[in-house]
Write a protein that holds these residues in place. Sequence first.
Motif, short mmCIF file in Angstrom:
data_model
loop_
_atom_site.label_atom_id
_atom_site.label_comp_id
_atom_site.label_asym_id
_atom_site.label_seq_id
_atom_site.Cartn_x
_atom_site.Cartn_y
_atom_site.Cartn_z
N THR A 124 0.91 -1.41 0.08
CA THR A 124 0.07 -0.01 -0.06
C THR A 124 0.94 1.28 -0.05
O THR A 124 0.60 2.16 -0.55
N LEU A 125 1.96 1.19 0.79
CA LEU A 125 2.79 2.31 0.78
C LEU A 125 3.54 2.28 -0.65
O LEU A 125 3.83 3.62 -0.89
N ILE A 126 3.99 1.30 -1.02
CA ILE A 126 4.50 1.63 -2.61
C ILE A 126 3.58 2.15 -3.47
O ILE A 126 3.88 2.98 -4.30
N ALA A 127 2.33 1.60 -3.64
CA ALA A 127 1.23 2.17 -4.49
C ALA A 127 1.05 3.28 -4.23
O ALA A 127 0.77 4.25 -5.19
N GLY A 128 1.01 3.95 -2.98
CA GLY A 128 0.65 5.27 -2.46
C GLY A 128 1.90 6.32 -3.01
O GLY A 128 1.74 7.61 -2.90
N GLY A 129 2.94 5.75 -3.46
CA GLY A 129 4.24 6.51 -3.73
C GLY A 129 5.05 7.01 -2.46
O GLY A 129 5.85 7.99 -2.45
N VAL A 130 4.81 6.42 -1.29
CA VAL A 130 5.33 6.81 0.03
C VAL A 130 6.78 5.93 0.07
O VAL A 130 7.76 6.70 0.69
N ALA A 131 6.85 4.96 -0.70
CA ALA A 131 8.23 4.17 -0.42
C ALA A 131 8.28 3.84 -1.97
O ALA A 131 7.60 3.39 -2.66
N ARG A 132 9.53 3.34 -2.36
CA ARG A 132 10.09 2.81 -3.66
C ARG A 132 9.89 1.36 -3.47
O ARG A 132 10.15 0.71 -4.62
N ARG A 134 9.76 -2.43 -0.75
CA ARG A 134 9.17 -3.00 0.53
C ARG A 134 10.08 -2.81 1.57
O ARG A 134 9.84 -2.47 2.69
N SER A 135 11.32 -2.82 0.99
CA SER A 135 12.35 -2.35 2.32
C SER A 135 12.43 -0.95 2.78
O SER A 135 12.24 -0.68 3.78
N ASP A 136 12.08 0.07 1.63
CA ASP A 136 11.97 1.44 1.98
C ASP A 136 10.72 1.53 2.88
O ASP A 136 10.54 2.27 3.76
N ALA A 137 9.63 0.81 2.54
CA ALA A 137 8.33 0.93 3.05
C ALA A 137 8.33 0.30 4.73
O ALA A 137 7.62 0.88 5.44
N LEU A 138 9.25 -0.71 4.68
CA LEU A 138 9.39 -1.23 6.12
C LEU A 138 10.01 -0.26 7.08
O LEU A 138 9.78 -0.18 8.18
N ALA A 139 11.23 0.35 6.54
CA ALA A 139 11.93 1.22 7.21
C ALA A 139 10.88 2.68 7.68
O ALA A 139 10.95 3.14 8.67
N TRP A 140 10.15 3.10 6.71
CA TRP A 140 9.13 3.85 6.95
C TRP A 140 8.09 3.79 7.97
O TRP A 140 7.92 4.33 8.85
N CYS A 141 7.68 2.38 7.95
CA CYS A 141 6.61 1.94 8.84
C CYS A 141 7.42 2.02 10.46
O CYS A 141 6.80 2.50 11.41
N SER A 159 -7.74 6.67 0.66
CA SER A 159 -7.36 7.37 -0.53
C SER A 159 -7.18 6.70 -1.68
O SER A 159 -7.62 6.86 -2.79
N LEU A 160 -6.47 5.60 -1.53
CA LEU A 160 -6.09 4.58 -2.64
C LEU A 160 -7.49 3.85 -3.28
O LEU A 160 -7.33 3.68 -4.46
N GLU A 161 -8.24 3.51 -2.32
CA GLU A 161 -9.57 3.05 -2.57
C GLU A 161 -10.29 4.17 -3.67
O GLU A 161 -11.00 3.58 -4.53
N HIS A 162 -10.34 5.27 -3.16
CA HIS A 162 -11.23 6.29 -3.74
C HIS A 162 -10.47 6.41 -5.10
O HIS A 162 -11.12 6.51 -6.42
N VAL A 163 -9.09 6.29 -5.47
CA VAL A 163 -8.65 6.55 -6.65
C VAL A 163 -8.79 5.13 -7.64
O VAL A 163 -9.29 5.49 -8.80
N GLN A 164 -8.76 3.90 -6.93
CA GLN A 164 -9.13 2.78 -7.76
C GLN A 164 -10.71 2.91 -8.24
O GLN A 164 -10.92 2.58 -9.34
#
Length: 186
Positions: A124-132, A134-141, A159-164
């Motif tokens: 979800t974080l990758i899809a939302g552009g928050v991380a590049r 899974r490793s980046d996403a985990l560190a961000w978490c 927000s992502l559900e709304h975009v979809q």
Amino acid sequence: MITSEQQEELRGWFAGRLPEGLFTEVVEVTADREEITVIGRIPEPRPAERASDAERGAALRGRIQEFRERTRESRMEVAREAEHLYRRKVSWGVECGPERALFTHVAAPVMTRLRQPERQVLDTLIAGGVARSRSDALAWCVRLVQRHTDDWLTELRESLEHVQRVRAQGPDAEEVADSPGGDGEA
């Protein structure tokens, strides 16, 4: 995880070993299996009384950089001793006024097995552009958990559900559904 007794020993060792006057105060000594981080307070610069916020910020950053360069050799000497004694890398940081700056520090890989619900959080974080990745996403978490609970992730998912939903109503909705990987049947 190190024990509180080991933490106290580290703090005591650094308090006794650091050159006199290096810091005005040792603010924090923390450690894990890979790294010891020593953060000390240094004196704030004294800009003019009428200095702007930008000038004050630049003065703080300048003081931190000056300290880093001036004390490099003595910090490296202490770090070598501590690394030999404690079998961990030593990283340094300072507090100067309201600023905290960490100098070079360890970014240690962490292996973990995640079940699908945890992987979905990362994706979800990758899809939302928050991380590049899974490793980046985990560190961000991990950084987020240090500050907050999961409220932000819920808002991002909504927000992502709304975009979809909006994408599905667009003029190309049938093409997307019929394309490989779309919602249509193969």
